[in-house]
Scaffold this motif. Structure first.
Motif, PDB file in Angstrom:
ATOM      1  N   ASN A 113       0.811  -1.223   0.000  1.00 19.55           N
ATOM      2  CA  ASN A 113       0.000   0.000   0.000  1.00 19.55           C
ATOM      3  C   ASN A 113       0.842   1.271   0.000  1.00 19.55           C
ATOM      4  N   ARG A 114       2.015   1.176  -0.565  1.00 16.09           N
ATOM      5  CA  ARG A 114       2.882   2.345  -0.664  1.00 16.09           C
ATOM      6  C   ARG A 114       3.347   2.526  -2.100  1.00 16.09           C
ATOM      7  N   GLY A 115       3.866   3.711  -2.376  1.00 17.61           N
ATOM      8  CA  GLY A 115       4.473   3.943  -3.682  1.00 17.61           C
ATOM      9  C   GLY A 115       5.839   3.302  -3.750  1.00 17.61           C
ATOM     10  N   LEU A 116       6.545   3.580  -4.840  1.00 17.82           N
ATOM     11  CA  LEU A 116       7.877   3.007  -5.038  1.00 17.82           C
ATOM     12  C   LEU A 116       8.941   3.892  -4.390  1.00 17.82           C
ATOM     13  N   GLN A 117       9.905   3.240  -3.767  1.00 20.52           N
ATOM     14  CA  GLN A 117      11.030   3.979  -3.200  1.00 20.52           C
ATOM     15  C   GLN A 117      12.290   3.662  -3.999  1.00 20.52           C
ATOM     16  N   PHE A 118      13.035   4.686  -4.355  1.00 16.53           N
ATOM     17  CA  PHE A 118      14.266   4.531  -5.113  1.00 16.53           C
ATOM     18  C   PHE A 118      15.339   3.893  -4.239  1.00 16.53           C
ATOM     19  N   LEU A 119      16.024   2.878  -4.795  1.00 15.38           N
ATOM     20  CA  LEU A 119      17.104   2.214  -4.078  1.00 15.38           C
ATOM     21  C   LEU A 119      18.481   2.609  -4.623  1.00 15.38           C
ATOM     22  N   LEU A 120      18.638   2.471  -5.937  1.00 14.78           N
ATOM     23  CA  LEU A 120      19.935   2.775  -6.540  1.00 14.78           C
ATOM     24  C   LEU A 120      19.799   2.850  -8.051  1.00 14.78           C
ATOM     25  N   LYS A 121      20.860   3.374  -8.683  1.00 12.93           N
ATOM     26  CA  LYS A 121      20.858   3.489 -10.136  1.00 12.93           C
ATOM     27  C   LYS A 121      22.254   3.240 -10.686  1.00 12.93           C
ATOM     28  N   TYR A 122      22.275   2.786 -11.939  1.00  9.78           N
ATOM     29  CA  TYR A 122      23.513   2.682 -12.691  1.00  9.78           C
ATOM     30  C   TYR A 122      23.390   3.565 -13.920  1.00  9.78           C
ATOM     31  N   ILE A 123      24.355   4.480 -14.040  1.00  9.48           N
ATOM     32  CA  ILE A 123      24.399   5.331 -15.229  1.00  9.48           C
ATOM     33  C   ILE A 123      25.666   5.024 -16.011  1.00  9.48           C
ATOM     34  N   THR A 124      26.788   5.095 -15.330  1.00  8.62           N
ATOM     35  CA  THR A 124      28.075   4.793 -15.933  1.00  8.62           C
ATOM     36  C   THR A 124      29.074   4.599 -14.800  1.00  8.62           C
ATOM     37  N   GLY A 125      30.271   4.109 -15.127  1.00 10.20           N
ATOM     38  CA  GLY A 125      31.290   3.999 -14.093  1.00 10.20           C
ATOM     39  C   GLY A 125      31.406   2.607 -13.514  1.00 10.20           C
ATOM     40  N   ASP A 126      31.640   2.545 -12.220  1.00 11.70           N
ATOM     41  CA  ASP A 126      31.860   1.273 -11.549  1.00 11.70           C
ATOM     42  C   ASP A 126      30.689   0.325 -11.754  1.00 11.70           C
ATOM     43  N   ASN A 127      31.020  -0.936 -11.959  1.00 10.21           N
ATOM     44  CA  ASN A 127      29.964  -1.927 -12.178  1.00 10.21           C
ATOM     45  C   ASN A 127      29.208  -2.261 -10.899  1.00 10.21           C
ATOM     46  N   LEU A 128      29.805  -2.014  -9.755  1.00  6.93           N
ATOM     47  CA  LEU A 128      29.141  -2.269  -8.481  1.00  6.93           C
ATOM     48  C   LEU A 128      28.614  -0.938  -7.950  1.00  6.93           C
ATOM     49  N   VAL A 129      27.293  -0.868  -7.842  1.00  9.79           N
ATOM     50  CA  VAL A 129      26.632   0.363  -7.409  1.00  9.79           C
ATOM     51  C   VAL A 129      26.090   0.155  -6.005  1.00  9.79           C
ATOM     52  N   LYS A 130      26.368   1.093  -5.121  1.00  9.91           N
ATOM     53  CA  LYS A 130      25.834   0.995  -3.749  1.00  9.91           C
ATOM     54  C   LYS A 130      24.634   1.922  -3.603  1.00  9.91           C
ATOM     55  N   GLY A 131      23.640   1.441  -2.851  1.00  6.91           N
ATOM     56  CA  GLY A 131      22.424   2.217  -2.696  1.00  6.91           C
ATOM     57  C   GLY A 131      21.960   2.310  -1.262  1.00  6.91           C
ATOM     58  N   SER A 132      20.665   2.526  -1.117  1.00  4.43           N
ATOM     59  CA  SER A 132      20.072   2.713   0.211  1.00  4.43           C
ATOM     60  C   SER A 132      19.924   1.385   0.937  1.00  4.43           C
ATOM     61  N   TYR A 133      19.859   1.469   2.269  1.00  2.00           N
ATOM     62  CA  TYR A 133      19.530   0.336   3.148  1.00  2.00           C
ATOM     63  C   TYR A 133      20.489  -0.839   2.977  1.00  2.00           C
ATOM     64  N   GLY A 134      21.722  -0.582   2.573  1.00  3.84           N
ATOM     65  CA  GLY A 134      22.707  -1.642   2.456  1.00  3.84           C
ATOM     66  C   GLY A 134      22.636  -2.447   1.172  1.00  3.84           C
ATOM     67  N   PHE A 135      21.758  -2.051   0.257  1.00  7.73           N
ATOM     68  CA  PHE A 135      21.642  -2.750  -1.015  1.00  7.73           C
ATOM     69  C   PHE A 135      22.730  -2.289  -1.992  1.00  7.73           C
ATOM     70  N   GLU A 136      23.085  -3.193  -2.881  1.00  6.71           N
ATOM     71  CA  GLU A 136      23.999  -2.885  -3.969  1.00  6.71           C
ATOM     72  C   GLU A 136      23.566  -3.668  -5.196  1.00  6.71           C
ATOM     73  N   ALA A 137      24.045  -3.254  -6.340  1.00  5.90           N
ATOM     74  CA  ALA A 137      23.695  -3.958  -7.567  1.00  5.90           C
ATOM     75  C   ALA A 137      24.924  -4.052  -8.449  1.00  5.90           C
ATOM     76  N   GLU A 138      24.999  -5.173  -9.150  1.00  3.06           N
ATOM     77  CA  GLU A 138      26.142  -5.418 -10.014  1.00  3.06           C
ATOM     78  C   GLU A 138      25.725  -5.358 -11.470  1.00  3.06           C
ATOM     79  N   PHE A 139      26.309  -4.438 -12.210  1.00  2.57           N
ATOM     80  CA  PHE A 139      26.027  -4.282 -13.628  1.00  2.57           C
ATOM     81  C   PHE A 139      26.979  -5.167 -14.418  1.00  2.57           C
ATOM     82  N   ASN A 140      26.433  -5.977 -15.314  1.00  2.00           N
ATOM     83  CA  ASN A 140      27.246  -6.849 -16.147  1.00  2.00           C
ATOM     84  C   ASN A 140      26.814  -6.647 -17.594  1.00  2.00           C
ATOM     85  N   LYS A 141      27.642  -5.927 -18.344  1.00  2.00           N
ATOM     86  CA  LYS A 141      27.252  -5.563 -19.709  1.00  2.00           C
ATOM     87  C   LYS A 141      27.167  -6.784 -20.627  1.00  2.00           C
ATOM     88  N   SER A 142      28.104  -7.705 -20.488  1.00  2.44           N
ATOM     89  CA  SER A 142      28.126  -8.865 -21.388  1.00  2.44           C
ATOM     90  C   SER A 142      26.916  -9.776 -21.161  1.00  2.44           C
TER      91      SER A 142
END
Lengths: 114, 117
Positions: free
Chosen positions: B41-70
């Protein structure tokens, strides 16, 4: 800083009526987006407004329309409501300058069509 | 056209264990990728984004995401899950304005994360 606000929280209409949903963006944000979150269909992009102009439109019929006011707040209008329009409608805002800014979402308006 | 796939409708994890929520994408040009979380019953909350740069992106609440282009993937991770992380997670890709993407976000279908004691 206040977030994106939407009103009303809930809206109940009958088939064939019109619904108006409102959104106030974060202060300083010029872009407003509308999304529909319907059961089984996920989140679908509806409309994007920036600086008072409609910039892009999703794959929805013309009875879904809206506008953006000079203070950047926005209205979504849905005419001739159908049962399948029942959904959570989410508004988001972002800074337009800097193309890759994230969108911040409001809590949504739950529209129920009976 | 751009698209996002979240292959798992639900992920179950024990509290304290690492978690991964999978996402793959398809987009013309450079990908601009986002993760959002939605509580009931809530809207969406932003966690993290990847635009360019390091493949490992750190975000809110201890979350991170790994970008893998291949592998065209952008998996969400957290080293140690909490019960309070239980929510619906959405991966999204943003269209590139100059190629007609129009600044809209295209979302995956969402993955329900359930963290149990």
């Amino acid at each position: 800083e206040a977030g994106v606000t939407q009103s009303p929280t809930h809206l109940i209409k009958t088939r064939g009526q019109q619904a108006t949903l409102r959104c106030s963006p974060i202060s300083g944000h010029t872009s407003v987006y509308w999304y529909q979150q319907a059961l089984g269909l996920g989140l679908q992009f509806l409309l994007w407004y920036d600086e008072g102009e409609e910039r892009n439109r999703g794959n929805f019929p013309p009875r879904f329309s809206g506008r953006q006011f000079p203070n950047y707040s926005s209205e979504l209008n849905v005419n001739a409501l159908e049962l399948e329009d029942s959904a959570l409608y989410l508004c988001a805002s972002s800074l337009m300058k800097g193309l890759y800014n994230e969108q911040f979402f409001g809590p949504g308006t739950r529209l129920t069509v009976l | 056209a751009q698209s996002v796939a979240q292959p798992e409708d639900q992920v179950n994890v024990a509290e304290g264990n690492p978690l991964t929520v999978k996402c793959t994408y398809s987009v013309s040009g450079n990908p601009y990728l986002f993760w959002y979380v939605q509580y009931p019953n809530r809207g969406l909350q932003f966690l993290l984004k990847y635009i360019t740069g390091d493949n490992l992106v750190k975000g809110s609440y201890g979350f991170e995401a790994e970008f893998n282009k291949s592998q065209t993937s952008f998996h969400l991770k957290k080293p140690s899950a909490l019960v309070s992380d239980s929510a619906l997670y959405f991966c999204a890709v943003r269209g590139y304005i100059l190629t007609g993407g129009g600044n809209k976000l295209t979302f995956g279908t969402g993955t329900q994360l359930k963290v149990e004691l």
